[in-house]
Design a protein around this motif. Sequence first.
Motif, PDB file in Angstrom:
ATOM      1  N   ALA A 149       0.832  -1.214   0.000  1.00 60.18           N
ATOM      2  CA  ALA A 149       0.000   0.000   0.000  1.00 60.18           C
ATOM      3  C   ALA A 149       0.862   1.259   0.000  1.00 60.18           C
ATOM      4  CB  ALA A 149      -0.962   0.000   1.190  1.00 60.18           C
ATOM      5  N   ASP A 150       1.910   1.242  -0.789  1.00 59.50           N
ATOM      6  CA  ASP A 150       2.839   2.368  -0.865  1.00 59.50           C
ATOM      7  C   ASP A 150       3.065   2.696  -2.334  1.00 59.50           C
ATOM      8  OD1 ASP A 150       4.929   4.152  -0.771  1.00 59.50           O
ATOM      9  OD2 ASP A 150       5.940   3.151   0.877  1.00 59.50           O
ATOM     10  N   GLY A 151       2.368   3.712  -2.820  1.00 54.94           N
ATOM     11  CA  GLY A 151       2.424   4.062  -4.231  1.00 54.94           C
ATOM     12  C   GLY A 151       3.809   4.382  -4.752  1.00 54.94           C
ATOM     13  N   PRO A 152       4.566   5.296  -4.085  1.00 53.03           N
ATOM     14  CA  PRO A 152       5.907   5.611  -4.585  1.00 53.03           C
ATOM     15  C   PRO A 152       6.828   4.397  -4.655  1.00 53.03           C
ATOM     16  CG  PRO A 152       5.188   7.268  -3.019  1.00 53.03           C
ATOM     17  CD  PRO A 152       4.173   6.176  -2.964  1.00 53.03           C
ATOM     18  N   THR A 153       6.727   3.492  -3.672  1.00 53.66           N
ATOM     19  CA  THR A 153       7.556   2.290  -3.695  1.00 53.66           C
ATOM     20  C   THR A 153       7.164   1.392  -4.856  1.00 53.66           C
ATOM     21  OG1 THR A 153       7.785   2.365  -1.286  1.00 53.66           O
ATOM     22  CG2 THR A 153       8.330   0.291  -2.353  1.00 53.66           C
ATOM     23  N   ALA A 154       5.864   1.269  -5.117  1.00 52.09           N
ATOM     24  CA  ALA A 154       5.394   0.465  -6.251  1.00 52.09           C
ATOM     25  C   ALA A 154       5.913   1.031  -7.565  1.00 52.09           C
ATOM     26  CB  ALA A 154       3.866   0.405  -6.259  1.00 52.09           C
ATOM     27  N   ILE A 155       5.885   2.348  -7.685  1.00 50.86           N
ATOM     28  CA  ILE A 155       6.382   2.995  -8.902  1.00 50.86           C
ATOM     29  C   ILE A 155       7.893   2.811  -9.022  1.00 50.86           C
ATOM     30  CG2 ILE A 155       6.718   5.235 -10.029  1.00 50.86           C
ATOM     31  CD1 ILE A 155       3.993   6.047  -8.772  1.00 50.86           C
ATOM     32  N   PHE A 156       8.597   2.976  -7.911  1.00 50.83           N
ATOM     33  CA  PHE A 156      10.054   2.832  -7.912  1.00 50.83           C
ATOM     34  C   PHE A 156      10.462   1.437  -8.374  1.00 50.83           C
ATOM     35  CE2 PHE A 156      13.985   1.621  -5.666  1.00 50.83           C
ATOM     36  CZ  PHE A 156      14.839   2.619  -6.091  1.00 50.83           C
ATOM     37  N   LEU A 157       9.827   0.415  -7.812  1.00 50.25           N
ATOM     38  CA  LEU A 157      10.205  -0.958  -8.145  1.00 50.25           C
ATOM     39  C   LEU A 157       9.801  -1.317  -9.567  1.00 50.25           C
ATOM     40  CD1 LEU A 157      11.554  -3.483  -6.966  1.00 50.25           C
ATOM     41  CD2 LEU A 157       9.293  -4.308  -6.331  1.00 50.25           C
ATOM     42  N   SER A 158       8.597  -0.934  -9.975  1.00 47.97           N
ATOM     43  CA  SER A 158       8.159  -1.268 -11.334  1.00 47.97           C
ATOM     44  C   SER A 158       8.981  -0.520 -12.378  1.00 47.97           C
ATOM     45  CB  SER A 158       6.664  -0.968 -11.511  1.00 47.97           C
ATOM     46  OG  SER A 158       6.383   0.396 -11.269  1.00 47.97           O
ATOM     47  N   SER A 159       9.467   0.682 -12.058  1.00 52.31           N
ATOM     48  CA  SER A 159      10.308   1.413 -13.008  1.00 52.31           C
ATOM     49  C   SER A 159      11.616   0.685 -13.258  1.00 52.31           C
ATOM     50  CB  SER A 159      10.592   2.830 -12.498  1.00 52.31           C
ATOM     51  OG  SER A 159      11.473   2.814 -11.390  1.00 52.31           O
ATOM     52  N   LYS A 160      12.062  -0.084 -12.259  1.00 47.52           N
ATOM     53  CA  LYS A 160      13.311  -0.829 -12.384  1.00 47.52           C
ATOM     54  C   LYS A 160      13.113  -2.205 -13.010  1.00 47.52           C
ATOM     55  CE  LYS A 160      15.740   2.257 -10.014  1.00 47.52           C
ATOM     56  NZ  LYS A 160      16.845   3.045 -10.616  1.00 47.52           N
ATOM     57  N   LEU A 161      12.011  -2.870 -12.641  1.00 51.76           N
ATOM     58  CA  LEU A 161      11.830  -4.271 -13.030  1.00 51.76           C
ATOM     59  C   LEU A 161      10.822  -4.470 -14.158  1.00 51.76           C
ATOM     60  CD1 LEU A 161      11.788  -6.032  -9.529  1.00 51.76           C
ATOM     61  CD2 LEU A 161      13.733  -5.650 -11.065  1.00 51.76           C
ATOM     62  N   ALA A 162       9.781  -3.628 -14.215  1.00 54.03           N
ATOM     63  CA  ALA A 162       8.731  -3.833 -15.223  1.00 54.03           C
ATOM     64  C   ALA A 162       8.129  -2.493 -15.632  1.00 54.03           C
ATOM     65  CB  ALA A 162       7.648  -4.761 -14.677  1.00 54.03           C
ATOM     66  N   PRO A 163       8.914  -1.648 -16.302  1.00 56.96           N
ATOM     67  CA  PRO A 163       8.412  -0.305 -16.653  1.00 56.96           C
ATOM     68  C   PRO A 163       7.178  -0.327 -17.542  1.00 56.96           C
ATOM     69  CG  PRO A 163      10.526  -0.776 -17.725  1.00 56.96           C
ATOM     70  CD  PRO A 163      10.315  -1.839 -16.714  1.00 56.96           C
ATOM     71  N   HIS A 164       7.015  -1.389 -18.328  1.00 61.69           N
ATOM     72  CA  HIS A 164       5.842  -1.474 -19.205  1.00 61.69           C
ATOM     73  C   HIS A 164       4.552  -1.716 -18.431  1.00 61.69           C
ATOM     74  CE1 HIS A 164       7.525  -5.454 -18.539  1.00 61.69           C
ATOM     75  NE2 HIS A 164       6.365  -5.996 -18.849  1.00 61.69           N
ATOM     76  N   LEU A 165       4.658  -2.113 -17.168  1.00 58.45           N
ATOM     77  CA  LEU A 165       3.471  -2.341 -16.338  1.00 58.45           C
ATOM     78  C   LEU A 165       3.255  -1.216 -15.329  1.00 58.45           C
ATOM     79  CD1 LEU A 165       3.819  -6.162 -15.480  1.00 58.45           C
ATOM     80  CD2 LEU A 165       2.438  -5.110 -17.277  1.00 58.45           C
ATOM     81  N   MET A 166       4.085  -0.183 -15.375  1.00 58.16           N
ATOM     82  CA  MET A 166       4.050   0.851 -14.352  1.00 58.16           C
ATOM     83  C   MET A 166       2.683   1.524 -14.239  1.00 58.16           C
ATOM     84  SD  MET A 166       6.294   4.328 -13.929  1.00 58.16           S
ATOM     85  CE  MET A 166       7.832   3.509 -14.310  1.00 58.16           C
ATOM     86  N   GLY A 167       2.057   1.839 -15.366  1.00 55.99           N
ATOM     87  CA  GLY A 167       0.763   2.512 -15.336  1.00 55.99           C
ATOM     88  C   GLY A 167      -0.286   1.678 -14.628  1.00 55.99           C
ATOM     89  N   SER A 168      -0.385   0.411 -14.993  1.00 59.76           N
ATOM     90  CA  SER A 168      -1.385  -0.475 -14.384  1.00 59.76           C
ATOM     91  C   SER A 168      -1.114  -0.659 -12.896  1.00 59.76           C
ATOM     92  CB  SER A 168      -1.367  -1.841 -15.082  1.00 59.76           C
ATOM     93  OG  SER A 168      -1.597  -1.712 -16.468  1.00 59.76           O
ATOM     94  N   ILE A 169       0.153  -0.844 -12.542  1.00 60.43           N
ATOM     95  CA  ILE A 169       0.520  -1.058 -11.139  1.00 60.43           C
ATOM     96  C   ILE A 169       0.240   0.193 -10.310  1.00 60.43           C
ATOM     97  CG2 ILE A 169       2.502  -1.385  -9.597  1.00 60.43           C
ATOM     98  CD1 ILE A 169       3.633  -3.314 -11.729  1.00 60.43           C
ATOM     99  N   ALA A 170       0.574   1.357 -10.848  1.00 62.80           N
ATOM    100  CA  ALA A 170       0.356   2.603 -10.112  1.00 62.80           C
ATOM    101  C   ALA A 170      -1.127   2.864  -9.880  1.00 62.80           C
ATOM    102  CB  ALA A 170       0.987   3.776 -10.868  1.00 62.80           C
ATOM    103  N   VAL A 171      -1.928   2.669 -10.924  1.00 58.97           N
ATOM    104  CA  VAL A 171      -3.378   2.884 -10.781  1.00 58.97           C
ATOM    105  C   VAL A 171      -3.954   1.929  -9.741  1.00 58.97           C
ATOM    106  CG1 VAL A 171      -5.601   2.679 -11.949  1.00 58.97           C
ATOM    107  CG2 VAL A 171      -3.708   3.844 -13.077  1.00 58.97           C
ATOM    108  N   ALA A 172      -3.531   0.657  -9.788  1.00 61.81           N
ATOM    109  CA  ALA A 172      -4.019  -0.327  -8.811  1.00 61.81           C
ATOM    110  C   ALA A 172      -3.580   0.052  -7.395  1.00 61.81           C
ATOM    111  CB  ALA A 172      -3.508  -1.723  -9.170  1.00 61.81           C
ATOM    112  N   ALA A 173      -2.303   0.421  -7.247  1.00 62.57           N
ATOM    113  CA  ALA A 173      -1.771   0.737  -5.920  1.00 62.57           C
ATOM    114  C   ALA A 173      -2.502   1.920  -5.288  1.00 62.57           C
ATOM    115  CB  ALA A 173      -0.274   1.034  -6.012  1.00 62.57           C
ATOM    116  N   TYR A 174      -2.674   3.001  -6.053  1.00 67.06           N
ATOM    117  CA  TYR A 174      -3.309   4.180  -5.481  1.00 67.06           C
ATOM    118  C   TYR A 174      -4.813   4.006  -5.312  1.00 67.06           C
ATOM    119  CZ  TYR A 174       0.984   6.842  -5.551  1.00 67.06           C
ATOM    120  OH  TYR A 174       2.254   7.287  -5.285  1.00 67.06           O
ATOM    121  N   SER A 175      -5.420   3.189  -6.153  1.00 69.93           N
ATOM    122  CA  SER A 175      -6.852   2.901  -5.987  1.00 69.93           C
ATOM    123  C   SER A 175      -7.095   2.168  -4.680  1.00 69.93           C
ATOM    124  CB  SER A 175      -7.367   2.070  -7.168  1.00 69.93           C
ATOM    125  OG  SER A 175      -7.244   2.778  -8.382  1.00 69.93           O
TER     126      SER A 175
END
Length: 380
Positions: A149-175
């Motif tokens: 439940a930490d949006g910035p951490t989700a964005i940080f990790l996905s930017s490193k490991l799965a940047p193509h999924l960042m949008g979906s992950i960020a929307v899910a995390a903040y929702s």
Amino acid sequence: MIQTIKDFYMSTGFSAITWGQVGMILVSFLLLYLAIKKGFEPLLLVPIAFGMFLTNLPLAGLMAPPVGHDQPGGLLYYLYQGDHLGIFPPLIFLGVGGMTDFGPLIANPKSLLLGAAAQFGIFVTFLGAIASGLFTPPEAASIGIIGGADGPTAIFLSSKLAPHLMGSIAVAAYSYMALVPVIQPPIMKFFTTKEERMIKMKQLRTVSRLEKLLFPILVTLIVSMIVPPAAALIGMLMLGNLFKESGVVARLSETSQNAMMNIVTIFLGVTVGATATAEAFLNLQTLAIVCLGVVAFGIGTSAGVILAKVMNKFTKDPVNPLIGSAGVSAVPMAARVSQVVGQKENPSNFLLMHAMGPNVAGVIGSAVSAGVLLSLFSGF
């Protein structure tokens, strides 16, 4: 004349728009409605939704990369480098650190265990994502972090490991962060009895200024030595907190908490939303991310509550299991939920400060979890 009109029409977005782009624009409007009308994490959902809207406008090219030396990229492409290079999330943590009081955690170190337990959802969901067969290990790790439940951490990790999924992950995390008051109470009540929810906890001791000054320094040293990839997030979090607790850099503390954090939030939100193109968002993987995200969140909440129940059996001072749910790092919302649920059972019960211990521990825990996953899968 007809040819001129035809040429003009072909230069407009109407001639190039696809049904996928129409769908994503409607999704962005839905998110704007939820943020503005319903108040779901508006500070981030508004820029995320508008970034999603902008990137799906046909022929606008706001996320287009540069072509050679003559044609520059779009505006959002250059701002997005702050996400891609992992710059914006640590800067958000700098501001968060300045707004965080680690006193409840220092006064009750056992609450660190509750923050750690809430990270259980991250690793269970990681395994679930792997088992689904839809995701690679780095992608699964990026999805699992939603459970923190930490949006910035989700964005940080996905930017490193799965940047193509960042949008979906960020929307899910903040929702899911916005839905904390909806998701958590049923889980908390399911795993606790009325008597447990009525437990009153002993008042926390006063924390000295020296303890508050040493805490960010020692945490940065210990965590960075054990999990070096977490140093960027933990270091900025603790630097912001040191600004606050030192009392000698008021201007820096105020800037990091307000002006700088607001500016970075705008850039982060808009550029994360801009990664949610129709091609990247409208697929089976996005649906799986949404489902796995709520599972991660639910498991993290329940793990914290269950550990608090176990601790209550072995500790001298009673522990209200409701504070275990605050181990997810949605600060301070998760702590407020513990307070609200507790007061419904016993109006004279005040759990907020007790719940803040696991809550801020969850911020540290999610950053450490991200560092562990990054160290395991960065070279995968």
